[in-house]
Scaffold this motif. Structure first.
Motif, PDB file in Angstrom:
ATOM      1  N   TRP A   1       0.802  -1.315   0.016  1.00  0.00           N
ATOM      2  CA  TRP A   1       0.051   0.196   0.277  1.00  0.00           C
ATOM      3  C   TRP A   1       0.710   0.975   0.148  1.00  0.00           C
ATOM      4  CZ3 TRP A   1      -4.610   0.187  -1.796  1.00  0.00           C
ATOM      5  CH2 TRP A   1      -5.072  -0.328  -1.179  1.00  0.00           C
ATOM      6  N   VAL A   2       1.714   1.171   0.556  1.00  0.00           N
ATOM      7  CA  VAL A   2       2.940   2.220   1.201  1.00  0.00           C
ATOM      8  C   VAL A   2       3.104   2.523  -0.503  1.00  0.00           C
ATOM      9  CG1 VAL A   2       4.766   3.578   1.825  1.00  0.00           C
ATOM     10  CG2 VAL A   2       3.061   2.259   2.836  1.00  0.00           C
ATOM     11  N   LEU A   3       4.193   1.402  -1.379  1.00  0.00           N
ATOM     12  CA  LEU A   3       4.901   1.698  -2.569  1.00  0.00           C
ATOM     13  C   LEU A   3       3.164   2.375  -3.630  1.00  0.00           C
ATOM     14  CD1 LEU A   3       7.249  -1.550  -2.712  1.00  0.00           C
ATOM     15  CD2 LEU A   3       7.895   1.210  -2.529  1.00  0.00           C
ATOM     16  N   LEU A   4       2.187   1.409  -3.667  1.00  0.00           N
ATOM     17  CA  LEU A   4       0.885   2.358  -4.555  1.00  0.00           C
ATOM     18  C   LEU A   4       0.802   3.655  -4.291  1.00  0.00           C
ATOM     19  CD1 LEU A   4      -1.564   1.458  -6.299  1.00  0.00           C
ATOM     20  CD2 LEU A   4      -2.898   0.882  -4.934  1.00  0.00           C
ATOM     21  N   VAL A   5       1.084   3.641  -2.986  1.00  0.00           N
ATOM     22  CA  VAL A   5       0.731   5.123  -2.560  1.00  0.00           C
ATOM     23  C   VAL A   5       2.152   6.035  -3.107  1.00  0.00           C
ATOM     24  CG1 VAL A   5       0.094   7.496  -1.016  1.00  0.00           C
ATOM     25  CG2 VAL A   5      -0.976   4.935  -0.723  1.00  0.00           C
ATOM     26  N   LEU A   6       3.420   6.006  -2.922  1.00  0.00           N
ATOM     27  CA  LEU A   6       4.052   7.018  -3.229  1.00  0.00           C
ATOM     28  C   LEU A   6       4.694   6.932  -5.063  1.00  0.00           C
ATOM     29  CD1 LEU A   6       7.140   7.857  -2.281  1.00  0.00           C
ATOM     30  CD2 LEU A   6       8.010   5.741  -2.609  1.00  0.00           C
ATOM     31  N   GLY A   7       3.571   5.873  -5.469  1.00  0.00           N
ATOM     32  CA  GLY A   7       4.238   5.540  -6.594  1.00  0.00           C
ATOM     33  C   GLY A   7       2.955   6.634  -7.635  1.00  0.00           C
ATOM     34  N   LEU A   8       1.722   6.519  -6.903  1.00  0.00           N
ATOM     35  CA  LEU A   8       0.874   7.521  -7.836  1.00  0.00           C
ATOM     36  C   LEU A   8       1.338   9.166  -7.754  1.00  0.00           C
ATOM     37  CD1 LEU A   8      -2.308   5.740  -6.612  1.00  0.00           C
ATOM     38  CD2 LEU A   8      -1.430   5.779  -9.080  1.00  0.00           C
ATOM     39  N   ILE A   9       1.608   9.261  -6.452  1.00  0.00           N
ATOM     40  CA  ILE A   9       2.357  11.126  -6.245  1.00  0.00           C
ATOM     41  C   ILE A   9       3.464  11.100  -6.506  1.00  0.00           C
ATOM     42  CG2 ILE A   9       3.710  12.011  -3.958  1.00  0.00           C
ATOM     43  CD1 ILE A   9       1.782  11.072  -2.029  1.00  0.00           C
ATOM     44  N   LEU A  10       4.160   9.805  -6.942  1.00  0.00           N
ATOM     45  CA  LEU A  10       5.109  10.207  -7.974  1.00  0.00           C
ATOM     46  C   LEU A  10       4.559  10.563  -9.628  1.00  0.00           C
ATOM     47  CD1 LEU A  10       7.847   7.680  -6.872  1.00  0.00           C
ATOM     48  CD2 LEU A  10       7.918  10.355  -6.447  1.00  0.00           C
ATOM     49  N   LEU A  11       3.362   9.650  -9.758  1.00  0.00           N
ATOM     50  CA  LEU A  11       3.130   9.902 -11.172  1.00  0.00           C
ATOM     51  C   LEU A  11       2.707  10.780 -11.356  1.00  0.00           C
ATOM     52  CD1 LEU A  11       1.863   8.651 -14.172  1.00  0.00           C
ATOM     53  CD2 LEU A  11       0.447   7.415 -13.030  1.00  0.00           C
ATOM     54  N   VAL A  12       1.964  11.481 -10.364  1.00  0.00           N
ATOM     55  CA  VAL A  12       1.261  12.990 -10.304  1.00  0.00           C
ATOM     56  C   VAL A  12       2.520  14.219 -11.081  1.00  0.00           C
ATOM     57  CG1 VAL A  12      -0.105  14.678  -8.851  1.00  0.00           C
ATOM     58  CG2 VAL A  12      -0.547  12.613  -9.143  1.00  0.00           C
ATOM     59  N   PHE A  13       3.628  14.072  -9.847  1.00  0.00           N
ATOM     60  CA  PHE A  13       4.597  14.692 -10.286  1.00  0.00           C
ATOM     61  C   PHE A  13       5.624  14.523 -11.274  1.00  0.00           C
ATOM     62  CE2 PHE A  13       4.520  15.358  -5.567  1.00  0.00           C
ATOM     63  CZ  PHE A  13       4.695  16.695  -5.805  1.00  0.00           C
ATOM     64  N   SER A  14       5.605  13.510 -12.083  1.00  0.00           N
ATOM     65  CA  SER A  14       5.975  13.186 -13.879  1.00  0.00           C
ATOM     66  C   SER A  14       4.967  13.725 -14.777  1.00  0.00           C
ATOM     67  CB  SER A  14       6.353  11.913 -14.160  1.00  0.00           C
ATOM     68  OG  SER A  14       5.192  11.342 -13.555  1.00  0.00           O
ATOM     69  N   LEU A  15       3.609  13.874 -14.491  1.00  0.00           N
ATOM     70  CA  LEU A  15       2.648  14.305 -15.598  1.00  0.00           C
ATOM     71  C   LEU A  15       3.006  15.840 -15.837  1.00  0.00           C
ATOM     72  CD1 LEU A  15       0.490  12.380 -15.285  1.00  0.00           C
ATOM     73  CD2 LEU A  15       1.717  11.643 -16.758  1.00  0.00           C
ATOM     74  N   ARG A  16       3.233  16.215 -15.100  1.00  0.00           N
ATOM     75  CA  ARG A  16       3.578  17.559 -15.071  1.00  0.00           C
ATOM     76  C   ARG A  16       4.393  18.383 -15.799  1.00  0.00           C
ATOM     77  NH1 ARG A  16       5.380  20.015  -9.256  1.00  0.00           N
ATOM     78  NH2 ARG A  16       6.094  21.497 -10.796  1.00  0.00           N
ATOM     79  N   LYS A  17       3.973  19.057 -16.661  1.00  0.00           N
ATOM     80  CA  LYS A  17       4.899  19.796 -18.106  1.00  0.00           C
ATOM     81  C   LYS A  17       6.010  20.890 -17.924  1.00  0.00           C
ATOM     82  CE  LYS A  17       3.445  18.373 -22.711  1.00  0.00           C
ATOM     83  NZ  LYS A  17       4.524  18.020 -23.202  1.00  0.00           N
ATOM     84  N   PRO A  18       6.583  20.616 -17.860  1.00  0.00           N
ATOM     85  CA  PRO A  18       7.456  21.585 -17.664  1.00  0.00           C
ATOM     86  C   PRO A  18       6.793  23.166 -18.956  1.00  0.00           C
ATOM     87  CG  PRO A  18       9.225  20.210 -19.216  1.00  0.00           C
ATOM     88  CD  PRO A  18       7.806  19.673 -18.829  1.00  0.00           C
ATOM     89  N   PRO A  19       7.927  24.579 -19.044  1.00  0.00           N
ATOM     90  CA  PRO A  19       7.659  24.965 -19.786  1.00  0.00           C
ATOM     91  C   PRO A  19       8.433  24.818 -21.812  1.00  0.00           C
ATOM     92  CG  PRO A  19       7.998  25.860 -17.942  1.00  0.00           C
ATOM     93  CD  PRO A  19       8.715  24.871 -17.440  1.00  0.00           C
TER      94      PRO A  19
END
Length: 49
Positions: free
Chosen positions: A7-25
C-alpha cells in the motif's frame, strides 16, 4: 506486513506519477532537445571517424 509495504508503494507511485505528468515550459523542452541533438551529432561524428 507485506500488505502495508504494498500500500505504501502504491501510494508513493501514484504521488510520483502526478509529479511526473506536470509539463515543463515548452521553451525548456526545446532547448534541451536541441542541445541533446547537437551533442549527439558532434560525438557521433567523432565516434564514426
Amino acid at each position: 506486513m507485506d500488505r502495508i509495504h504494498l500500500w505504501v508503494l502504491l501510494v508513493l507511485g501514484l504521488i510520483l506519477l502526478v509529479f511526473s505528468l506536470r509539463k515543463p515550459p515548452i521553451k525548456d523542452v526545446i532547448l534541451v532537445f536541441l542541445l541533446k541533438a547537437y551533442f549527439s551529432t558532434f560525438f557521433g561524428v567523432i565516434v564514426v571517424n
